[in-house]
Scaffold this motif. Structure first.
Motif, PDB file in Angstrom:
ATOM      1  N   ALA A  71       0.827  -1.213   0.000  1.00 30.22           N
ATOM      2  CA  ALA A  71       0.000   0.000   0.000  1.00 30.22           C
ATOM      3  C   ALA A  71       0.858   1.258   0.000  1.00 30.22           C
ATOM      4  O   ALA A  71       0.499   2.267  -0.604  1.00 30.22           O
ATOM      5  N   TRP A  72       2.024   1.201   0.662  1.00 31.95           N
ATOM      6  CA  TRP A  72       2.931   2.353   0.679  1.00 31.95           C
ATOM      7  C   TRP A  72       3.435   2.631  -0.725  1.00 31.95           C
ATOM      8  O   TRP A  72       3.471   3.782  -1.167  1.00 31.95           O
ATOM      9  N   PHE A  73       3.848   1.579  -1.435  1.00 30.81           N
ATOM     10  CA  PHE A  73       4.347   1.763  -2.798  1.00 30.81           C
ATOM     11  C   PHE A  73       3.258   2.307  -3.713  1.00 30.81           C
ATOM     12  O   PHE A  73       3.504   3.186  -4.541  1.00 30.81           O
ATOM     13  N   ILE A  74       2.033   1.815  -3.578  1.00 29.56           N
ATOM     14  CA  ILE A  74       0.922   2.311  -4.395  1.00 29.56           C
ATOM     15  C   ILE A  74       0.639   3.775  -4.072  1.00 29.56           C
ATOM     16  O   ILE A  74       0.481   4.607  -4.975  1.00 29.56           O
ATOM     17  N   THR A  75       0.608   4.113  -2.781  1.00 30.60           N
ATOM     18  CA  THR A  75       0.351   5.498  -2.375  1.00 30.60           C
ATOM     19  C   THR A  75       1.425   6.444  -2.895  1.00 30.60           C
ATOM     20  O   THR A  75       1.122   7.524  -3.416  1.00 30.60           O
ATOM     21  N   MET A  76       2.681   6.070  -2.777  1.00 35.88           N
ATOM     22  CA  MET A  76       3.774   6.920  -3.258  1.00 35.88           C
ATOM     23  C   MET A  76       3.760   7.022  -4.786  1.00 35.88           C
ATOM     24  O   MET A  76       4.079   8.076  -5.346  1.00 35.88           O
ATOM     25  N   GLY A  77       3.382   5.954  -5.468  1.00 34.72           N
ATOM     26  CA  GLY A  77       3.275   5.997  -6.931  1.00 34.72           C
ATOM     27  C   GLY A  77       2.192   6.956  -7.381  1.00 34.72           C
ATOM     28  O   GLY A  77       2.388   7.749  -8.309  1.00 34.72           O
ATOM     29  N   VAL A  78       1.037   6.917  -6.732  1.00 33.71           N
ATOM     30  CA  VAL A  78      -0.058   7.831  -7.061  1.00 33.71           C
ATOM     31  C   VAL A  78       0.342   9.270  -6.751  1.00 33.71           C
ATOM     32  O   VAL A  78       0.088  10.188  -7.541  1.00 33.71           O
ATOM     33  N   LEU A  79       0.981   9.486  -5.618  1.00 36.80           N
ATOM     34  CA  LEU A  79       1.425  10.833  -5.245  1.00 36.80           C
ATOM     35  C   LEU A  79       2.445  11.374  -6.254  1.00 36.80           C
ATOM     36  O   LEU A  79       2.358  12.535  -6.673  1.00 36.80           O
ATOM     37  N   ALA A  80       3.394  10.543  -6.660  1.00 35.70           N
ATOM     38  CA  ALA A  80       4.384  10.967  -7.651  1.00 35.70           C
ATOM     39  C   ALA A  80       3.712  11.288  -8.985  1.00 35.70           C
ATOM     40  O   ALA A  80       4.082  12.258  -9.657  1.00 35.70           O
ATOM     41  N   ALA A  81       2.731  10.483  -9.373  1.00 35.79           N
ATOM     42  CA  ALA A  81       2.008  10.740 -10.626  1.00 35.79           C
ATOM     43  C   ALA A  81       1.249  12.064 -10.564  1.00 35.79           C
ATOM     44  O   ALA A  81       1.224  12.829 -11.547  1.00 35.79           O
ATOM     45  N   LEU A  82       0.643  12.370  -9.415  1.00 39.64           N
ATOM     46  CA  LEU A  82      -0.075  13.642  -9.276  1.00 39.64           C
ATOM     47  C   LEU A  82       0.871  14.834  -9.345  1.00 39.64           C
ATOM     48  O   LEU A  82       0.571  15.848  -9.983  1.00 39.64           O
TER      49      LEU A  82
END
Length: 102
Positions: A71-82
């Motif tokens: 979940a941390w990797f998914i959250t950081m990936g979404v944040l980086a994409a934004l």
């Protein structure tokens, strides 16, 4: 080996290893058995890890480690994409934004 995990984006896990060779294996081991802990990328042990591993002569040993969950990797990936999308939008519309400000 048993584990108990506290949830979250960076969960903490308490692991306990039980080792009793004389009882379990019905053998005698002349040297002291040791447990080497090698954790995956971005994980760490809460206390100091002995260089040669944990001594298992007392039949059990415990240690606490923590690290990111998926979940941390998914959250950081979404944040980086934004953030990246925001920078791209700023670059694309910078002339319109500058014109409105003047």
């Amino acid at each position: 080996m048993s584990e108990s995990r506290k949830g979250g984006l960076w969960p903490e896990t308490r692991a306990q290893v039980r080792f009793a060779p004389e009882r379990d294996l019905k053998t005698t081991i002349e040297t002291t058995p040791r447990l080497r802990v090698e954790l995956p990328f971005m994980h760490g042990v809460k206390d100091e890890v002995p260089d040669q591993g944990y001594d298992l002569s007392e039949a059990h040993q415990h240690f606490v480690y923590s690290g990111p969950s998926s979940a941390w990797f998914i959250t950081m990936g979404v944040l980086a994409a934004l953030v990246l999308a925001g920078l791209v939008l700023l670059l694309v519309f910078r002339k319109k934004i500058a014109a409105k400000l003047t």
